[in-house]
Scaffold this active site. Structure first.
Site, PDB file in Angstrom:
ATOM      1  N   ARG A 205      12.773   8.939  70.409  1.00 40.28           N
ATOM      2  CA  ARG A 205      13.315   8.390  71.649  1.00 40.28           C
ATOM      3  C   ARG A 205      13.347   9.482  72.689  1.00 40.28           C
ATOM      4  O   ARG A 205      13.515  10.648  72.358  1.00 40.28           O
ATOM      5  CB  ARG A 205      14.760   7.914  71.431  1.00 40.28           C
ATOM      6  CG  ARG A 205      14.870   6.724  70.550  1.00 40.28           C
ATOM      7  CD  ARG A 205      16.329   6.246  70.346  1.00 40.28           C
ATOM      8  NE  ARG A 205      17.337   7.276  70.513  1.00 40.28           N
ATOM      9  CZ  ARG A 205      18.315   7.223  71.404  1.00 40.28           C
ATOM     10  NH1 ARG A 205      18.397   6.209  72.247  1.00 40.28           N
ATOM     11  NH2 ARG A 205      19.221   8.165  71.491  1.00 40.28           N
TER      12      ARG A 205
ATOM     13  N   ARG B 299      13.073  27.670  61.588  1.00 34.49           N
ATOM     14  CA  ARG B 299      12.506  27.979  62.897  1.00 34.49           C
ATOM     15  C   ARG B 299      13.400  29.022  63.531  1.00 34.49           C
ATOM     16  O   ARG B 299      14.609  28.991  63.358  1.00 34.49           O
ATOM     17  CB  ARG B 299      12.459  26.726  63.775  1.00 34.49           C
ATOM     18  CG  ARG B 299      11.063  26.215  63.914  1.00 34.49           C
ATOM     19  CD  ARG B 299      10.871  25.050  64.848  1.00 34.49           C
ATOM     20  NE  ARG B 299      12.012  24.265  65.201  1.00 34.49           N
ATOM     21  CZ  ARG B 299      12.608  24.304  66.389  1.00 34.49           C
ATOM     22  NH1 ARG B 299      12.201  25.137  67.315  1.00 34.49           N
ATOM     23  NH2 ARG B 299      13.625  23.501  66.650  1.00 34.49           N
TER      24      ARG B 299
ATOM     25  N   TYR C 170      21.089  21.595  59.468  1.00 34.87           N
ATOM     26  CA  TYR C 170      21.577  21.874  60.812  1.00 34.87           C
ATOM     27  C   TYR C 170      22.863  21.086  61.031  1.00 34.87           C
ATOM     28  O   TYR C 170      22.884  19.863  60.859  1.00 34.87           O
ATOM     29  CB  TYR C 170      20.560  21.506  61.906  1.00 34.87           C
ATOM     30  CG  TYR C 170      21.188  21.775  63.264  1.00 34.87           C
ATOM     31  CD1 TYR C 170      21.164  23.048  63.794  1.00 34.87           C
ATOM     32  CD2 TYR C 170      21.874  20.780  63.944  1.00 34.87           C
ATOM     33  CE1 TYR C 170      21.814  23.338  64.997  1.00 34.87           C
ATOM     34  CE2 TYR C 170      22.519  21.049  65.149  1.00 34.87           C
ATOM     35  CZ  TYR C 170      22.481  22.331  65.662  1.00 34.87           C
ATOM     36  OH  TYR C 170      23.132  22.621  66.838  1.00 34.87           O
TER      37      TYR C 170
ATOM     38  N   ASP D 273      25.871  20.625  63.987  1.00 30.16           N
ATOM     39  CA  ASP D 273      26.616  21.011  65.169  1.00 30.16           C
ATOM     40  C   ASP D 273      27.984  21.485  64.684  1.00 30.16           C
ATOM     41  O   ASP D 273      28.411  21.148  63.571  1.00 30.16           O
ATOM     42  CB  ASP D 273      26.778  19.814  66.120  1.00 30.16           C
ATOM     43  CG  ASP D 273      25.618  19.717  67.113  1.00 30.16           C
ATOM     44  OD1 ASP D 273      25.008  20.764  67.395  1.00 30.16           O
ATOM     45  OD2 ASP D 273      25.337  18.599  67.587  1.00 30.16           O
TER      46      ASP D 273
ATOM     47  N   ARG E 262      18.845   7.768  81.258  1.00 32.14           N
ATOM     48  CA  ARG E 262      20.162   7.263  81.643  1.00 32.14           C
ATOM     49  C   ARG E 262      20.039   6.747  83.074  1.00 32.14           C
ATOM     50  O   ARG E 262      19.640   7.501  83.961  1.00 32.14           O
ATOM     51  CB  ARG E 262      21.117   8.442  81.580  1.00 32.14           C
ATOM     52  CG  ARG E 262      22.540   8.090  81.465  1.00 32.14           C
ATOM     53  CD  ARG E 262      23.374   9.353  81.448  1.00 32.14           C
ATOM     54  NE  ARG E 262      23.591   9.911  80.131  1.00 32.14           N
ATOM     55  CZ  ARG E 262      24.108  11.124  79.943  1.00 32.14           C
ATOM     56  NH1 ARG E 262      24.408  11.889  80.958  1.00 32.14           N
ATOM     57  NH2 ARG E 262      24.292  11.566  78.720  1.00 32.14           N
TER      58      ARG E 262
ATOM     59  N   ARG F 271      14.388  29.033  77.731  1.00 38.53           N
ATOM     60  CA  ARG F 271      15.612  28.822  78.510  1.00 38.53           C
ATOM     61  C   ARG F 271      16.131  30.160  79.013  1.00 38.53           C
ATOM     62  O   ARG F 271      15.850  31.204  78.419  1.00 38.53           O
ATOM     63  CB  ARG F 271      16.747  28.246  77.654  1.00 38.53           C
ATOM     64  CG  ARG F 271      16.404  27.064  76.835  1.00 38.53           C
ATOM     65  CD  ARG F 271      17.648  26.315  76.389  1.00 38.53           C
ATOM     66  NE  ARG F 271      18.480  27.026  75.419  1.00 38.53           N
ATOM     67  CZ  ARG F 271      19.611  26.546  74.922  1.00 38.53           C
ATOM     68  NH1 ARG F 271      20.055  25.363  75.312  1.00 38.53           N
ATOM     69  NH2 ARG F 271      20.312  27.216  74.041  1.00 38.53           N
TER      70      ARG F 271
ATOM     71  N   GLU G 232      15.646  33.039  76.222  1.00 40.11           N
ATOM     72  CA  GLU G 232      15.517  32.549  74.853  1.00 40.11           C
ATOM     73  C   GLU G 232      14.056  32.185  74.600  1.00 40.11           C
ATOM     74  O   GLU G 232      13.463  31.461  75.402  1.00 40.11           O
ATOM     75  CB  GLU G 232      16.404  31.313  74.730  1.00 40.11           C
ATOM     76  CG  GLU G 232      16.771  30.929  73.342  1.00 40.11           C
ATOM     77  CD  GLU G 232      17.789  29.792  73.363  1.00 40.11           C
ATOM     78  OE1 GLU G 232      18.912  29.977  73.870  1.00 40.11           O
ATOM     79  OE2 GLU G 232      17.433  28.701  72.898  1.00 40.11           O
TER      80      GLU G 232
HETATM   81  C1  LIG Z   1      20.617  28.571  68.272  1.00 38.30           C
HETATM   82  C2  LIG Z   1      21.741  27.664  67.883  1.00 38.30           C
HETATM   83  C3  LIG Z   1      22.504  27.064  68.871  1.00 38.30           C
HETATM   84  C4  LIG Z   1      23.552  26.232  68.514  1.00 38.30           C
HETATM   85  N1  LIG Z   1      24.264  25.622  69.506  1.00 38.30           N
HETATM   86  C5  LIG Z   1      25.250  24.774  69.175  1.00 38.30           C
HETATM   87  C6  LIG Z   1      25.965  24.067  70.194  1.00 38.30           C
HETATM   88  O1  LIG Z   1      25.717  24.227  71.398  1.00 38.30           O
HETATM   89  N2  LIG Z   1      26.938  23.208  69.811  1.00 38.30           N
HETATM   90  C7  LIG Z   1      27.258  22.990  68.496  1.00 38.30           C
HETATM   91  O2  LIG Z   1      28.163  22.185  68.201  1.00 38.30           O
HETATM   92  N3  LIG Z   1      26.613  23.649  67.516  1.00 38.30           N
HETATM   93  C8  LIG Z   1      25.615  24.538  67.806  1.00 38.30           C
HETATM   94  N4  LIG Z   1      24.955  25.223  66.810  1.00 38.30           N
HETATM   95  C9  LIG Z   1      25.408  25.081  65.396  1.00 38.30           C
HETATM   96  C10 LIG Z   1      26.463  26.157  64.955  1.00 38.30           C
HETATM   97  O3  LIG Z   1      25.922  27.433  65.126  1.00 38.30           O
HETATM   98  C11 LIG Z   1      26.852  25.941  63.487  1.00 38.30           C
HETATM   99  O4  LIG Z   1      27.459  24.678  63.337  1.00 38.30           O
HETATM  100  C12 LIG Z   1      27.844  26.975  62.923  1.00 38.30           C
HETATM  101  O5  LIG Z   1      27.452  28.275  63.192  1.00 38.30           O
HETATM  102  C13 LIG Z   1      27.967  26.798  61.406  1.00 38.30           C
HETATM  103  O6  LIG Z   1      28.864  27.775  60.860  1.00 38.30           O
HETATM  104  P1  LIG Z   1      28.725  28.277  59.360  1.00 38.30           P
HETATM  105  O7  LIG Z   1      30.019  28.982  59.056  1.00 38.30           O
HETATM  106  O8  LIG Z   1      28.324  27.167  58.466  1.00 38.30           O
HETATM  107  O9  LIG Z   1      27.492  29.308  59.349  1.00 38.30           O
HETATM  108  P2  LIG Z   1      27.328  30.753  59.975  1.00 38.30           P
HETATM  109  O10 LIG Z   1      27.990  30.821  61.295  1.00 38.30           O
HETATM  110  O11 LIG Z   1      25.892  31.079  59.892  1.00 38.30           O
HETATM  111  O12 LIG Z   1      28.140  31.715  58.982  1.00 38.30           O
HETATM  112  C14 LIG Z   1      27.619  32.191  57.753  1.00 38.30           C
HETATM  113  C15 LIG Z   1      27.983  33.646  57.604  1.00 38.30           C
HETATM  114  O13 LIG Z   1      27.686  34.062  56.262  1.00 38.30           O
HETATM  115  C16 LIG Z   1      27.278  35.402  56.291  1.00 38.30           C
HETATM  116  N5  LIG Z   1      26.509  35.677  55.077  1.00 38.30           N
HETATM  117  C17 LIG Z   1      25.387  35.029  54.685  1.00 38.30           C
HETATM  118  N6  LIG Z   1      24.953  35.513  53.492  1.00 38.30           N
HETATM  119  C18 LIG Z   1      25.834  36.490  53.134  1.00 38.30           C
HETATM  120  C19 LIG Z   1      25.905  37.366  52.027  1.00 38.30           C
HETATM  121  N7  LIG Z   1      25.007  37.318  51.026  1.00 38.30           N
HETATM  122  N8  LIG Z   1      26.921  38.283  51.963  1.00 38.30           N
HETATM  123  C20 LIG Z   1      27.837  38.343  52.981  1.00 38.30           C
HETATM  124  N9  LIG Z   1      27.812  37.529  54.055  1.00 38.30           N
HETATM  125  C21 LIG Z   1      26.824  36.601  54.139  1.00 38.30           C
HETATM  126  C22 LIG Z   1      26.438  35.486  57.561  1.00 38.30           C
HETATM  127  O14 LIG Z   1      26.344  36.826  58.013  1.00 38.30           O
HETATM  128  C23 LIG Z   1      27.204  34.578  58.515  1.00 38.30           C
HETATM  129  O15 LIG Z   1      28.082  35.312  59.338  1.00 38.30           O
HETATM  130  C24 LIG Z   1      23.866  26.002  67.134  1.00 38.30           C
HETATM  131  C25 LIG Z   1      23.078  26.603  66.147  1.00 38.30           C
HETATM  132  C26 LIG Z   1      22.009  27.401  66.517  1.00 38.30           C
HETATM  133  C27 LIG Z   1      21.145  27.979  65.431  1.00 38.30           C
END
Ligand SMILES: Cc1cc2nc3c(=O)[nH]c(=O)nc-3n(C[C@H](O)[C@H](O)[C@H](O)COP(=O)(O)OP(=O)(O)OC[C@H]3O[C@@H](n4cnc5c(N)ncnc54)[C@H](O)[C@@H]3O)c2cc1C
Length: 370
Positions: free
Chosen positions: A172, A249, A348, A350, A176, A280, A300
């Site tokens: 899609r 990616r 992925y 959010d 809007r 961006r 970016e």
């Molecule tokens: C480019 C991008 C833009 C985004 N923009 C948005 C947005 O605008 N709005 C939105 O709602 N969401 C957005 N997101 C999604 C958001 O980033 C995630 O929902 C969030 O970061 C998830 O948190 P997490 O704790 O699961 O993972 P993470 O934040 O990745 O935390 C995992 C942590 O584990 C640590 N780790 C991994 N392996 C090990 C190891 N072996 N030993 C010790 N430490 C380790 C890493 O260093 C990391 O700090 C975006 C994502 C990306 C990629």
């Protein structure tokens, strides 16, 4: 005898929520992160008084009532509304495609005029069953929007011509027919005032956290450090990539401090020409309505991912999904390790969905419904 009830690997959103709730339930917790900071990918670093989104721009938006209530316990959110701009050869357009976009493109004024224009453009292409992404987009929005606002950006993102990409990538292209530049449809939206790092630090208040610590090194030294482990790192890395590597990616960021107060007048500008190499430019201060004398921008770029690079977006194609399932089977046999978060689940999320998944984890592990 284990030192802690829980070892939590990863001080990002998922790990921080779990640690906060486990401590509230009287569990002893150690949080580690291999990076030298907490907050995972939502980490913001203050430079020149501006909170810079180091791992990509993050805008909080949700329609989940319980998630919104929860995050507001740890941060005050401002009233930022994401209204990105698309730049194409000296012209600027509002995103998502809405009446402001159509009016700028064709001089139309009413929704009926815009709908008629789009319908004419779609008919002029005469496409039956789209054979590729280009035909798919043309059959959804017509030539002008495709050429100016879809083609270049998509080609940079995927590193390929739209004619060589499958139609299925775009199902899609929502249009809007109101004068509304709000990118998201969610009920709640905003940026935590003072940055995301502060929000995570509040979640981790009173929790033992060690940064710069790799899981593998820690358990090699102290195999019995905790009774249970919440592992928010990459699931394939946990198993030493023994079945193969899950692919992502990637993105590349180039940041610059500029000696001017306001560079582009908005937080997010998409660059839709293929000839401009970045996708961006983010001007971080606008997320918090900053008035500092300087500004920080980040270009970016879309990038191919190689093992060892920062994993950003999982590629949920047939190969990677099948490989993940095989890792999942191994994970299901673990007695005391639970995989969580975007990397543990190769998904992925959010932020609001990552928080909702963390709530489920808290319920499964601790018996508490948030
Ligand atoms: C480019 C991008 C833009 C985004 N923009 C948005 C947005 O605008 N709005 C939105 O709602 N969401 C957005 N997101 C999604 C958001 O980033 C995630 O929902 C969030 O970061 C998830 O948190 P997490 O704790 O699961 O993972 P993470 O934040 O990745 O935390 C995992 C942590 O584990 C640590 N780790 C991994 N392996 C090990 C190891 N072996 N030993 C010790 N430490 C380790 C890493 O260093 C990391 O700090 C975006 C994502 C990306 C990629």
């Amino acid at each position: 005898m284990a030192h802690y009830d829980y070892l939590i690997v990863g001080a990002g959103l998922t790990g921080a929520i779990f640690a906060h709730e486990a401590c509230r339930q009287g569990k002893s917790c150690l949080v580690i992160d291999r990076r030298n900071h907490v907050a995972g990918n939502i980490y913001t670093e203050e430079i020149e008084g501006i909170n810079v989104h180091v791992y990509g721009a993050h805008i909080f938006h949700t329609s989940l009532e319980n998630v919104w209530r929860y995050v507001n316990c740890f941060a005050e959110f401002n009233n930022y509304v994401n209204s990105p701009i698309a730049y194409y050869k000296g012209e600027v357009y509002n995103m998502p495609f809405n009446m402001n976009t159509f009016s700028r493109m064709w001089g139309v004024v009413t929704p009926a005029e815009a709908k008629e224009k789009i319908a004419q453009q779609i008919a002029a292409e005469g496409i039956g069953e789209p054979r590729n992404l280009e035909e798919q987009a043309l059959s959804l929005v017509g030539r002008d929007i495709f050429e100016k606002l879809v083609k270049g950006y998509t080609e940079k993102q995927w590193g390929r011509d739209c004619k060589d990409l499958p139609a299925s990538i775009i199902r899609r292209l929502p249009c809007r027919f109101t004068y509304d530049n709000n990118y998201f449809n969610d009920r709640y939206q905003g940026i935590p005032m003072g940055g995301y790092t502060k929000m995570i630090e509040r979640m981790l208040e009173g929790v033992e956290v060690r940064c710069g610590v790799e899981y593998r090194d820690l358990v090699a030294e102290q195999p019995d450090i905790a009774a249970r482990t919440i592992y928010c790192g990459p699931i394939d890395g946990f198993y030493d990539y023994r079945l193969g590597t899950l692919e992502y990616r990637s993105l590349r960021f180039e940041s610059e401090t500029l000696d001017e107060e306001n560079h582009q007048g908005v937080a997010v500008v998409n660059y839709n020409e293929r000839e401009v190499p970045w996708t961006r430019i983010i001007e971080h201060k606008h997320f918090e309505f900053g008035t500092q004398p300087k500004t920080i921008i980040t270009r970016e770029y879309s990038a191919n991912w190689h093992p060892g690079d920062e994993p950003y977006y999982p590629i949920n194609d047939a190969r990677n999904s099948a490989l993940y399932e095989r890792y999942r089977e191994l994970a299901d046999k673990e007695g005391s390790v639970v995989f969580a978060g975007r990397l543990g689940g190769y998904k992925y999320y959010d932020m609001d969905k990552a928080i909702a998944a963390a709530f489920d984890l808290v319920e499964d592990e601790l018996g508490v419904r948030l």
